[in-house]
Write a protein that holds these residues in place. Sequence first.
Motif, PDB file in Angstrom:
ATOM      1  N   PRO A  62      49.916  29.837  37.708  1.00 47.81           N
ATOM      2  CA  PRO A  62      51.127  29.943  37.170  1.00 47.81           C
ATOM      3  C   PRO A  62      51.984  29.292  38.288  1.00 47.81           C
ATOM      4  O   PRO A  62      51.803  29.391  39.300  1.00 47.81           O
ATOM      5  CB  PRO A  62      51.370  31.314  37.111  1.00 47.81           C
ATOM      6  CG  PRO A  62      50.535  32.006  37.784  1.00 47.81           C
ATOM      7  CD  PRO A  62      49.198  31.331  37.844  1.00 47.81           C
ATOM      8  N   GLY A  63      53.388  28.963  37.620  1.00 49.36           N
ATOM      9  CA  GLY A  63      54.393  28.644  38.738  1.00 49.36           C
ATOM     10  C   GLY A  63      55.215  29.669  39.176  1.00 49.36           C
ATOM     11  O   GLY A  63      55.074  30.868  38.810  1.00 49.36           O
ATOM     12  N   LYS A 102      55.566  33.763  37.819  1.00 48.74           N
ATOM     13  CA  LYS A 102      55.016  34.834  38.836  1.00 48.74           C
ATOM     14  C   LYS A 102      55.894  35.846  39.074  1.00 48.74           C
ATOM     15  O   LYS A 102      55.528  37.077  38.844  1.00 48.74           O
ATOM     16  CB  LYS A 102      54.569  34.201  40.167  1.00 48.74           C
ATOM     17  CG  LYS A 102      53.199  33.711  40.356  1.00 48.74           C
ATOM     18  CD  LYS A 102      52.920  33.304  41.709  1.00 48.74           C
ATOM     19  CE  LYS A 102      51.672  32.179  41.668  1.00 48.74           C
ATOM     20  NZ  LYS A 102      51.603  31.512  43.094  1.00 48.74           N
ATOM     21  N   VAL A 103      57.262  35.411  39.427  1.00 45.13           N
ATOM     22  CA  VAL A 103      58.055  36.558  39.385  1.00 45.13           C
ATOM     23  C   VAL A 103      58.514  37.273  38.092  1.00 45.13           C
ATOM     24  O   VAL A 103      58.688  38.328  38.030  1.00 45.13           O
ATOM     25  CB  VAL A 103      59.613  35.602  39.948  1.00 45.13           C
ATOM     26  CG1 VAL A 103      60.730  36.843  39.665  1.00 45.13           C
ATOM     27  CG2 VAL A 103      59.386  35.064  41.187  1.00 45.13           C
ATOM     28  N   LEU A 104      58.624  36.460  36.897  1.00 43.83           N
ATOM     29  CA  LEU A 104      59.207  36.998  35.663  1.00 43.83           C
ATOM     30  C   LEU A 104      58.088  38.123  35.076  1.00 43.83           C
ATOM     31  O   LEU A 104      58.179  38.955  34.429  1.00 43.83           O
ATOM     32  CB  LEU A 104      59.341  36.069  34.801  1.00 43.83           C
ATOM     33  CG  LEU A 104      60.642  35.205  34.827  1.00 43.83           C
ATOM     34  CD1 LEU A 104      60.944  34.186  33.887  1.00 43.83           C
ATOM     35  CD2 LEU A 104      61.935  36.258  34.686  1.00 43.83           C
ATOM     36  N   ALA A 122      50.264  18.909  42.140  1.00 41.10           N
ATOM     37  CA  ALA A 122      50.616  19.988  41.284  1.00 41.10           C
ATOM     38  C   ALA A 122      50.385  21.426  42.126  1.00 41.10           C
ATOM     39  O   ALA A 122      49.203  21.389  42.808  1.00 41.10           O
ATOM     40  CB  ALA A 122      50.094  20.048  40.077  1.00 41.10           C
ATOM     41  N   ALA A 123      51.153  22.665  41.828  1.00 39.07           N
ATOM     42  CA  ALA A 123      50.757  23.833  42.319  1.00 39.07           C
ATOM     43  C   ALA A 123      49.319  24.175  42.131  1.00 39.07           C
ATOM     44  O   ALA A 123      48.601  23.946  41.157  1.00 39.07           O
ATOM     45  CB  ALA A 123      51.681  24.686  41.670  1.00 39.07           C
ATOM     46  N   ASP A 124      48.735  24.681  43.348  1.00 40.41           N
ATOM     47  CA  ASP A 124      47.328  24.943  43.728  1.00 40.41           C
ATOM     48  C   ASP A 124      46.535  23.764  43.093  1.00 40.41           C
ATOM     49  O   ASP A 124      45.418  24.296  42.650  1.00 40.41           O
ATOM     50  CB  ASP A 124      47.158  26.271  42.780  1.00 40.41           C
ATOM     51  CG  ASP A 124      47.632  27.386  43.658  1.00 40.41           C
ATOM     52  OD1 ASP A 124      47.964  27.483  44.790  1.00 40.41           O
ATOM     53  OD2 ASP A 124      48.440  28.383  42.916  1.00 40.41           O
ATOM     54  N   ASP A 125      46.991  22.581  43.144  1.00 34.72           N
ATOM     55  CA  ASP A 125      46.002  21.593  42.658  1.00 34.72           C
ATOM     56  C   ASP A 125      45.477  21.747  41.107  1.00 34.72           C
ATOM     57  O   ASP A 125      44.270  21.596  40.796  1.00 34.72           O
ATOM     58  CB  ASP A 125      44.784  21.268  43.465  1.00 34.72           C
ATOM     59  CG  ASP A 125      44.473  19.763  43.538  1.00 34.72           C
ATOM     60  OD1 ASP A 125      45.042  19.074  42.831  1.00 34.72           O
ATOM     61  OD2 ASP A 125      43.225  19.659  44.162  1.00 34.72           O
ATOM     62  N   HIS A 126      46.300  22.287  40.314  1.00 33.44           N
ATOM     63  CA  HIS A 126      46.019  22.850  39.233  1.00 33.44           C
ATOM     64  C   HIS A 126      45.498  21.713  38.152  1.00 33.44           C
ATOM     65  O   HIS A 126      44.782  21.960  37.108  1.00 33.44           O
ATOM     66  CB  HIS A 126      46.843  23.865  38.411  1.00 33.44           C
ATOM     67  CG  HIS A 126      48.125  23.225  37.961  1.00 33.44           C
ATOM     68  ND1 HIS A 126      49.495  23.616  38.493  1.00 33.44           N
ATOM     69  CD2 HIS A 126      48.719  22.285  37.094  1.00 33.44           C
ATOM     70  CE1 HIS A 126      50.343  23.042  37.697  1.00 33.44           C
ATOM     71  NE2 HIS A 126      50.020  22.067  37.199  1.00 33.44           N
ATOM     72  N   GLN A 127      46.065  20.551  38.265  1.00 36.65           N
ATOM     73  CA  GLN A 127      45.695  19.373  37.291  1.00 36.65           C
ATOM     74  C   GLN A 127      44.341  19.072  37.640  1.00 36.65           C
ATOM     75  O   GLN A 127      43.642  18.735  36.655  1.00 36.65           O
ATOM     76  CB  GLN A 127      46.528  18.110  37.501  1.00 36.65           C
ATOM     77  CG  GLN A 127      47.943  18.511  37.020  1.00 36.65           C
ATOM     78  CD  GLN A 127      48.699  17.398  36.494  1.00 36.65           C
ATOM     79  OE1 GLN A 127      48.101  16.062  36.566  1.00 36.65           O
ATOM     80  NE2 GLN A 127      49.880  17.388  35.925  1.00 36.65           N
TER      81      GLN A 127
END
Length: 360
Positions: free
Chosen positions: A127-128, A132-134, A287-292
Amino acid sequence: MRLIIAGGGTGGHLFPGIAVAEEFLARGPENEVLFVGTERGIEARLMPKLGYKLELISASGMKGMGTVKKLMSAGRLLYGYSQSRKILKAFRPDMVLGVGGYASAPILLAARGMGIRTFIHEQNAAPGLTNKVLSRVVDGIFISMEEAASFFPGKSTQMTGNPIRKEILWGFQEQRSRTTGDTFSLLVFGGSAGAQRINSAMLEALPHLGEVKHKLRITHQTGEKDVARVREGYQAQGVQAQVLSFIDNMSAAYGAADLVICRAGATTIAEVTACGKGCIFIPYPFAADDHQRKNAESLVKRDAGRMILEEDLTGAHLAAEILNLMNHPEQVAELEKNARSLAQLDAAQAIVAAMVMKAD
Ligand SMILES: CC(=O)N[C@H]1[C@@H](OP(=O)(O)OP(=O)(O)OC[C@H]2O[C@@H](n3ccc(=O)[nH]c3=O)[C@H](O)[C@@H]2O)O[C@H](CO)[C@@H](O)[C@@H]1O
């Protein structure tokens, strides 16, 4: 009932939200949907065209910023929070769904403060920051990939898949217009914003395709900034191609494609599996954490797609992959069959059913 869908920024966040809106509206003529986003997001450009109501609020991200920019961003979020309260008071929604992107933060937090049911949907395996916060405050979390569950410790998540617009789910069958005979259709696109690296690699691949390049029927989405350069690139090499900054009718584009060359964003993946397309994925490496890359790998290991990492991306390599698949239609058929078997087609229904049940 009334539903607010908040977030966007990119197509990968917004389009699943549209799929949820379609399902919610189809359930009852009295149902109403309002989208909430920012003026810089893709929603500001697309929603008026699509006929959905949209309110714009102030919001921006904070990741990777210096102290001054972070403070400015915090100010924008605070202002967005007060705008959100006004929107919530005027629209009086029964529930609010965040689909990712920073615009969803102020309105979900304001809704939570006003006792309105709140939910988030996460498209990716990782997740972005906003989600994560929400996740700590919402009433329900919907995920598209099992891997995402581990990022929401202490919360129960519901695995629904990634909602796909009806136009793509059903329209693509009707608009199926695969080439016959000697031609081969390629759809090239780089997520909702286009991808310069893919654009360049495609132009560099053409000389390596020899005479075969004249058999190709190419539709190439470039993003706003690169359209002129790419159009000239094809012209200079005498290759026919339809070059567009953005494709409005993705359903027709998928329907016509014998092979797709694309990034590996979560919504792209959901759509190409739903349409059963053979793909060469070129994941966006930042992309965050190489998610792609993880998204693409999950298909590649099931022989439901091929992948070229950007570090290995050259014109020659891309051309070799294209030629191999053109020369082996049985391999393309296998990719298509396996991709189709991974499709999750009822995500929008599952999300709407769960939200309605909790809001009642
Ligand atoms: C660079 C980056 O961080 N990208 C993220 C962004 O991708 P991005 O916004 O590129 O989203 P996806 O690749 O997941 O989906 C693209 C969407 O845009 C549509 N489309 C695309 C091109 C076009 O010309 N017309 C059109 O309508 C596609 O049909 C699809 O619905 O959100 C995704 C979902 O959270 C993430 O997985 C991606 O990693």
